[in-house]
Design a protein around this motif. Structure first.
Motif, PDB file in Angstrom:
ATOM      1  N   TRP A  70      46.451  38.007  41.867  1.00 56.26           N
ATOM      2  CA  TRP A  70      47.278  37.962  42.865  1.00 56.26           C
ATOM      3  C   TRP A  70      48.590  37.227  43.015  1.00 56.26           C
ATOM      4  O   TRP A  70      49.262  37.173  44.069  1.00 56.26           O
ATOM      5  CB  TRP A  70      46.170  36.821  43.825  1.00 56.26           C
ATOM      6  CG  TRP A  70      45.891  35.461  43.126  1.00 56.26           C
ATOM      7  CD1 TRP A  70      44.819  35.259  42.321  1.00 56.26           C
ATOM      8  CD2 TRP A  70      46.630  34.529  42.844  1.00 56.26           C
ATOM      9  NE1 TRP A  70      44.814  33.967  41.493  1.00 56.26           N
ATOM     10  CE2 TRP A  70      46.219  33.608  42.243  1.00 56.26           C
ATOM     11  CE3 TRP A  70      48.024  34.041  42.915  1.00 56.26           C
ATOM     12  CZ2 TRP A  70      46.462  32.246  41.485  1.00 56.26           C
ATOM     13  CZ3 TRP A  70      48.572  32.882  42.835  1.00 56.26           C
ATOM     14  CH2 TRP A  70      47.951  31.844  41.912  1.00 56.26           C
ATOM     15  N   SER A  95      45.452  53.646  50.159  1.00 60.98           N
ATOM     16  CA  SER A  95      46.202  52.787  50.384  1.00 60.98           C
ATOM     17  C   SER A  95      46.355  52.125  51.665  1.00 60.98           C
ATOM     18  O   SER A  95      45.939  52.963  52.728  1.00 60.98           O
ATOM     19  CB  SER A  95      47.598  52.909  49.842  1.00 60.98           C
ATOM     20  OG  SER A  95      47.525  52.896  48.507  1.00 60.98           O
ATOM     21  N   ASP A 121      47.649  50.595  46.877  1.00 67.05           N
ATOM     22  CA  ASP A 121      48.428  49.664  47.203  1.00 67.05           C
ATOM     23  C   ASP A 121      49.166  49.207  46.002  1.00 67.05           C
ATOM     24  O   ASP A 121      49.527  47.791  45.965  1.00 67.05           O
ATOM     25  CB  ASP A 121      47.618  48.493  47.862  1.00 67.05           C
ATOM     26  CG  ASP A 121      47.251  48.770  49.220  1.00 67.05           C
ATOM     27  OD1 ASP A 121      47.768  49.659  49.958  1.00 67.05           O
ATOM     28  OD2 ASP A 121      45.761  48.510  49.355  1.00 67.05           O
ATOM     29  N   ASN A 122      49.639  49.995  45.102  1.00 68.25           N
ATOM     30  CA  ASN A 122      50.323  49.670  43.902  1.00 68.25           C
ATOM     31  C   ASN A 122      51.965  49.751  44.414  1.00 68.25           C
ATOM     32  O   ASN A 122      52.471  50.698  43.873  1.00 68.25           O
ATOM     33  CB  ASN A 122      49.996  50.179  42.687  1.00 68.25           C
ATOM     34  CG  ASN A 122      50.860  49.587  41.299  1.00 68.25           C
ATOM     35  OD1 ASN A 122      51.685  49.129  41.428  1.00 68.25           O
ATOM     36  ND2 ASN A 122      49.969  49.788  40.356  1.00 68.25           N
ATOM     37  N   ASP A 136      46.051  53.887  41.258  1.00 67.15           N
ATOM     38  CA  ASP A 136      45.800  52.684  41.907  1.00 67.15           C
ATOM     39  C   ASP A 136      45.786  52.604  43.680  1.00 67.15           C
ATOM     40  O   ASP A 136      46.520  53.714  44.166  1.00 67.15           O
ATOM     41  CB  ASP A 136      46.728  51.483  41.387  1.00 67.15           C
ATOM     42  CG  ASP A 136      46.311  51.233  39.998  1.00 67.15           C
ATOM     43  OD1 ASP A 136      44.897  50.966  39.684  1.00 67.15           O
ATOM     44  OD2 ASP A 136      47.245  51.114  39.211  1.00 67.15           O
ATOM     45  N   ARG A 173      42.064  45.930  42.292  1.00 66.37           N
ATOM     46  CA  ARG A 173      42.350  45.890  43.765  1.00 66.37           C
ATOM     47  C   ARG A 173      40.911  46.363  44.497  1.00 66.37           C
ATOM     48  O   ARG A 173      41.007  46.257  45.707  1.00 66.37           O
ATOM     49  CB  ARG A 173      43.288  46.870  43.864  1.00 66.37           C
ATOM     50  CG  ARG A 173      44.728  46.316  43.495  1.00 66.37           C
ATOM     51  CD  ARG A 173      45.962  47.176  43.838  1.00 66.37           C
ATOM     52  NE  ARG A 173      47.239  46.732  43.808  1.00 66.37           N
ATOM     53  CZ  ARG A 173      47.813  46.612  42.506  1.00 66.37           C
ATOM     54  NH1 ARG A 173      47.294  47.091  41.375  1.00 66.37           N
ATOM     55  NH2 ARG A 173      48.975  45.973  42.380  1.00 66.37           N
ATOM     56  N   ARG A 174      39.891  47.145  43.827  1.00 69.78           N
ATOM     57  CA  ARG A 174      39.127  47.516  44.714  1.00 69.78           C
ATOM     58  C   ARG A 174      37.759  47.001  44.017  1.00 69.78           C
ATOM     59  O   ARG A 174      37.045  47.906  43.564  1.00 69.78           O
ATOM     60  CB  ARG A 174      39.115  49.117  44.789  1.00 69.78           C
ATOM     61  CG  ARG A 174      40.083  49.613  45.727  1.00 69.78           C
ATOM     62  CD  ARG A 174      40.075  49.090  47.109  1.00 69.78           C
ATOM     63  NE  ARG A 174      40.964  49.744  48.142  1.00 69.78           N
ATOM     64  CZ  ARG A 174      42.132  49.173  48.242  1.00 69.78           C
ATOM     65  NH1 ARG A 174      42.463  47.934  47.675  1.00 69.78           N
ATOM     66  NH2 ARG A 174      43.076  49.713  49.148  1.00 69.78           N
ATOM     67  N   TYR A 211      49.156  44.082  36.554  1.00 71.66           N
ATOM     68  CA  TYR A 211      48.399  45.190  37.350  1.00 71.66           C
ATOM     69  C   TYR A 211      49.416  45.391  38.535  1.00 71.66           C
ATOM     70  O   TYR A 211      49.145  46.398  39.168  1.00 71.66           O
ATOM     71  CB  TYR A 211      47.286  44.651  37.865  1.00 71.66           C
ATOM     72  CG  TYR A 211      46.155  44.179  36.980  1.00 71.66           C
ATOM     73  CD1 TYR A 211      45.293  45.404  36.192  1.00 71.66           C
ATOM     74  CD2 TYR A 211      45.949  43.039  36.533  1.00 71.66           C
ATOM     75  CE1 TYR A 211      44.503  45.262  35.165  1.00 71.66           C
ATOM     76  CE2 TYR A 211      44.897  42.734  35.440  1.00 71.66           C
ATOM     77  CZ  TYR A 211      44.174  43.825  34.880  1.00 71.66           C
ATOM     78  OH  TYR A 211      43.418  43.640  33.683  1.00 71.66           O
TER      79      TYR A 211
END
Length: 699
Positions: free
Chosen positions: A183, A458, A469-470, A467, A400-401, A189
């Motif tokens: 976060w 995303s 939302d990268n 990924d 992220r998921r 990441y």
């Protein structure tokens, strides 16, 4: 009614009324269509002959020679460089040198300084003398470009390990970054999946600052402005302190302001921390990095199933103290050996990566577009093999998921950590068009893939490669890599288009999530009418991906965005009837859509125009004729140019399959009067049925 190449009859759709370039729907009287049919038959036969007995296809995959150089660097640093390997690799590298003495990123391209510096050093390791004519030309070219000091970061990192550049003049990559939570605004990441393992490995290498001087110097590559001195470093086993290092002095001045200035100050602080920080903290961080790397080693011994990542990790693990006989290192070396091909007995080339999943998906879809029976044994074998490649465990994408079940496909034979949305979409497109004896198994795999694709969407509606939302802007500001905005993995038009086309094919074209992606694609269209291509060169690729996807999802051929795309494609068509776009279009807007005609790029343009209803236009007819006239006697097309992209402006790729599968797709759709290969538009008898509604993933 129209009889297609597979013997089925179906109505033929006329081009939209008033569409620019539309012609009578009657077959051309100049033999274009019959020539296309013959070309399709020859190309189909050749592709079938190339299938492996297990069901997959794999063509060579090539980048620039810097990765061949890295292979030699690794072996020299670890004291295992074999004279035969060095000489054979040197012959391959030498064969790619340009007339001016430099090495380019792409076939026929301009010289690239970082690649040239690394190629020169590799040739020195291979026994080439600095007074040989080709070496003199190279050294002169490097000095003219500003010398080693002006070269890209990767080159200078390797030179530091040989004592030719100062570690103090390289950015600090603190291994403590491994401890930052997901976060945090900046963490591992935050970087693209294709750079993440390299970043972690480089942080271990940076912590050790290894030096193993080579038995020669490279002063001839330094320009007067080069500024670097050797620094404190760990000496690799069997090496003396700093023999052969550059004797230049001075430091690069700090940038004046902005992000670069801020990160320069951070880098200065990190350098100070390395000297005074608690050694226990640094040791714990390095240990954590090594654990992270070992947890991500693939079953084939690689990291990310590619040689550049694996090379960096091997060096990091050896510096950390793992012995050569450690199982992880033995497996990794086995992977590197498997990636080396010997086109001749005394020539050795390193394959950057193997691409069997991508090649198999494209080959199967091309054969289906060509009219091969949907239950043909070759297609069933391909489907069987693809079903064994679907990921069954979470990878880094799950950061992220975390609640999303796996279901994607990766690019390579063995890469379960980094499946990608592009390969997954193409795999589903192929699977749902094949008539398989175990339809329930196919339906289950497709269902899992569709749920995974939806879960990887995303927030803005598009899809990135690896990924969701990268999109952070921070990694591109750091000096760790010189790839700028390409350090991350934001949604792109080409990947999103493949996802949309696949979702339309399985009956999800009206799903709100698909419609959101369609709106995102429409918003991404440039003023010219084209779409940017992230993973292929460049706007011709992007437009060739997007238009068929929009039409498959229900956007009519007469839609303003589609007509603008048609206008742009016809405006950049070459006088010979083909299309081409130079790799330099990523850096030079004046080259967008411009370049010598190439088979893959001509096919991409045709795929878009056919989807837009332009089958009987002069542009399509000329493009089809260009392809049929250039098919070789072996049923394929020649294309030494690089039309694939790994990192725009930095790393290009040559896909050996592109020159064949895309022309076959385009010609197949042309002779079958198809706009695109989506199942929703052209159901194959016995093919996969649209599945039940997919629940929205919990995020």
């Amino acid at each position: 009614m129209t009889t297609t190449a597979d013997g089925a009859s179906r109505p033929k759709s006329p081009p939209p009324t008033g569409a620019p370039g539309a012609r009578s729907a009657s077959a051309p009287a100049d033999g274009t269509e019959e020539a296309a049919r013959r070309a399709v038959r020859r190309a189909t036969d050749r592709l079938l002959d190339q299938q492996d007995a297990e069901g997959w296809w794999k063509a060579p995959f090539r980048t620039d020679v810097s990765y061949d150089a890295h292979d030699l660097f690794l072996r020299q640093l670890l004291g295992v460089l074999d004279e035969r390997v060095a000489a054979a690799s040197g012959r391959w590298i030498r064969s790619k040198q340009g007339e001016d003495g430099s090495w380019p990123l792409v076939f026929g391209g301009a010289g690239h300084l970082g690649t040239t510096v690394q190629a020169y050093v590799a040739l020195r390791l291979a026994g080439h003398r600095p007074d040989e004519e080709h070496m003199l030309r190279c050294a002169a070219w490097v000095r003219e470009q500003g010398g080693v000091g002006a070269s890209q970061l990767t080159a200078r990192v390797w030179l530091a390990m040989f004592g030719w550049w100062s570690w103090d003049d390289l950015p600090e990559i603190p291994p403590e970054i491994i401890s930052l939570p997901a976060w945090a605004p900046m963490n591992i990441y935050s970087f693209s999946a294709v750079m993440r393992p390299a970043l972690v490995a480089l942080s271990v290498i940076s912590a050790h600052r290894p030096v193993r001087p080579a038995p020669f110097g490279i002063d001839e590559l330094f320009a007067p402005s080069d500024a670097s001195t050797p620094s404190d470093a760990s000496t690799l086993p069997g090496a003396s302190a700093s023999a052969g290092a550059s004797t230049s002095s001075g430091r690069t001045p700090a940038p004046a302001g902005g992000w670069e200035s801020a990160f320069h100050r951070v880098n200065t602080a990190l350098r100070a921390y390395r000297r005074v920080g608690p050694r226990s903290v640094r040791k714990a961080a390095v240990n954590a990095c090594v654990r992270w790397l070992l947890e991500r080693q693939e079953t084939d011994g690689s990291w990310g199933a590619c040689t550049p990542m694996t090379t960096w990790v091997i060096l990091a693990l050896r510096l950390h103290g793992l012995p050569p006989e450690h199982p992880a290192l033995k497996a990794a070396w086995g992977f590197l050996e498997d990636c080396a091909v010997w086109p001749e007995d005394d020539v050795r080339e390193v394959q950057t990566v193997h691409s069997p999943v991508w090649d198999t998906c494209l080959a199967a879809n091309a054969l289906l577009d060509a009219g091969l029976a949907t239950d043909h044994p070759a297609l069933v074998r391909a489907a069987d093999w693809l079903l064994t490649r679907q990921a069954e465990r979470p990878g880094d994408w799950a950061v992220r998921r975390p609640r999303l079940a796996p279901g994607g496909w990766a690019f390579q034979f063995h890469n379960r950590s980094y499946p990608d949305n592009d390969d997954t979409a193409e795999a589903v497109l192929a699977l749902c068009r094949v008539t398989h004896p175990d339809q329930a198994r196919v339906d289950d795999a497709v269902g899992r893939a569709v749920r995974w694709i939806f879960g990887m969407q995303s927030g803005n509606g598009g899809w990135g490669a690896f990924d969701a939302d990268n999109t952070s802007a921070l990694p591109g500001k750091l000096p760790f890599f010189e790839y700028g905005e390409f350090c991350v993995d934001p949604p792109t038009a080409d990947v999103t288009a493949h996802a949309v086309e696949m979702l339309a094919a399985v009956g999800k074209g009206r799903d709100p999530r698909t419609l959101r992606a369609v709106r995102w694609l429409l918003d991404q269209q440039e003023d010219s009418g084209a779409w940017y291509g992230r993973w292929g060169v460049n706007h011709v690729y992007g437009t060739g991906c997007v238009v068929p996807a929009l039409v498959a999802a229900g956007v009519p051929g007469g839609h303003f965005a589609v007509r603008r795309a048609v206008t742009w494609l016809t405006s950049v068509q070459n006088a010979d009837g083909g299309w081409g776009e130079d790799w330099e279009s990523y850096a030079d807007p004046g080259r967008v859509g411009r370049g010598p005609s190439l088979p893959s790029q001509t096919a991409w343009a045709l795929l878009a125009l056919l989807a837009a209803g332009e089958r009987d236009s002069a542009a399509v007819r000329d493009g089809v004729r260009w392809l049929t006239e250039r098919q070789t006697d072996r049923g394929t097309w020649e294309e030494p140019q690089f039309t694939g992209t790994l990192v725009p402006r930095a790393v290009a790729a040559w896909y050996g399959s592109y020159r064949h599968v895309f022309p076959l797709m385009a010609l197949g759709r042309y002779v079958r009067h198809q706009g695109h290969g989506a199942v929703a538009a052209d159901p194959a008898p016995g093919g996969t049925r649209p599945g039940p509604e997919t629940p929205s993933p919990r995020r």
